[in-house]
Design a protein around this motif. Structure first.
Motif, mmCIF file in Angstrom:
data_model
loop_
_atom_site.group_PDB
_atom_site.id
_atom_site.type_symbol
_atom_site.label_atom_id
_atom_site.label_comp_id
_atom_site.label_asym_id
_atom_site.label_seq_id
_atom_site.Cartn_x
_atom_site.Cartn_y
_atom_site.Cartn_z
ATOM 1 N N THR A 2 11.765 35.377 22.356
ATOM 2 C CA THR A 2 12.525 34.374 21.466
ATOM 3 C C THR A 2 11.254 34.358 20.124
ATOM 4 O O THR A 2 9.994 34.291 20.218
ATOM 5 C CB THR A 2 12.565 32.952 22.193
ATOM 6 N N THR A 3 12.102 34.369 19.061
ATOM 7 C CA THR A 3 11.223 34.384 17.794
ATOM 8 C C THR A 3 11.970 33.282 17.016
ATOM 9 O O THR A 3 13.357 33.083 16.926
ATOM 10 C CB THR A 3 11.374 35.727 17.135
ATOM 11 N N THR A 4 11.419 32.467 16.065
ATOM 12 C CA THR A 4 11.752 31.502 15.182
ATOM 13 C C THR A 4 11.336 32.096 13.836
ATOM 14 O O THR A 4 10.055 32.568 13.622
ATOM 15 C CB THR A 4 11.225 30.088 15.480
ATOM 16 N N ALA A 5 12.280 32.176 12.942
ATOM 17 C CA ALA A 5 12.290 32.759 11.580
ATOM 18 C C ALA A 5 12.911 32.050 10.425
ATOM 19 O O ALA A 5 13.996 31.774 10.715
ATOM 20 C CB ALA A 5 12.543 34.272 11.448
ATOM 21 N N LYS A 11 25.346 34.915 -0.053
ATOM 22 C CA LYS A 11 26.619 35.878 0.022
ATOM 23 C C LYS A 11 27.161 36.241 1.333
ATOM 24 O O LYS A 11 27.592 37.271 1.846
ATOM 25 C CB LYS A 11 26.396 37.283 -0.690
ATOM 26 N N GLY A 12 26.988 35.258 2.223
ATOM 27 C CA GLY A 12 27.759 35.313 3.698
ATOM 28 C C GLY A 12 26.556 36.023 4.642
ATOM 29 O O GLY A 12 27.206 36.140 5.882
ATOM 30 N N VAL A 13 25.433 36.074 4.155
ATOM 31 C CA VAL A 13 24.414 36.847 5.037
ATOM 32 C C VAL A 13 23.242 36.205 5.031
ATOM 33 O O VAL A 13 22.683 35.616 4.197
ATOM 34 C CB VAL A 13 24.228 38.316 4.537
ATOM 35 N N LEU A 14 22.862 36.019 6.518
ATOM 36 C CA LEU A 14 21.249 35.380 6.568
ATOM 37 C C LEU A 14 20.275 36.386 6.158
ATOM 38 O O LEU A 14 20.276 37.501 6.915
ATOM 39 C CB LEU A 14 21.295 34.710 8.027
ATOM 40 N N ARG A 15 19.394 36.142 5.371
ATOM 41 C CA ARG A 15 18.354 37.010 5.113
ATOM 42 C C ARG A 15 16.910 36.639 5.487
ATOM 43 O O ARG A 15 16.436 35.475 4.951
ATOM 44 C CB ARG A 15 18.157 37.498 3.646
ATOM 45 N N PRO A 16 16.374 37.099 6.582
ATOM 46 C CA PRO A 16 15.077 36.585 7.038
ATOM 47 C C PRO A 16 13.995 36.798 5.750
ATOM 48 O O PRO A 16 13.993 37.684 4.831
ATOM 49 C CB PRO A 16 14.632 37.537 8.212
ATOM 50 N N LEU A 17 13.144 35.587 5.404
ATOM 51 C CA LEU A 17 12.108 35.760 4.686
ATOM 52 C C LEU A 17 10.766 36.391 5.034
ATOM 53 O O LEU A 17 9.984 36.653 4.136
ATOM 54 C CB LEU A 17 11.682 34.253 4.287
#
Length: 79
Positions: A2-5, A11-17
């Protein structure tokens, strides 16, 4: 595992920081928590909350004092 990010929705996409410890093509299950509504009693939800989150993420230039004033304007100082 399990990871929290933190991520940004663009534009409809989740992009991790930041990079995630995942193999290319790995399938994952995602739980989304709106940063604005998290932990704020009475926070706006639904379409208005989504729009406010979009506006908030577009204001990285705010100082912590300006951000606090903005939240006070949205939710009231007694939140």
């Amino acid at each position: 595992m399990t990871t929290t990010a933190a991520a940004v929705y663009e534009k409809g996409v989740l992009r991790p920081l930041s990079p995630l410890p995942l193999a290319e093509g790995a399938r994952v299950e995602v739980t989304v928590t709106d940063e604005i509504a998290q932990g704020i009693p009475g926070a706006m939800t639904g379409r208005a909350g989504v729009e406010l989150a979009r506006l908030w993420s577009a204001m990285p230039h705010l100082s912590s004092e300006e951000a606090a004033a903005f939240e006070d304007d949205l939710f009231g100082p007694e939140r």
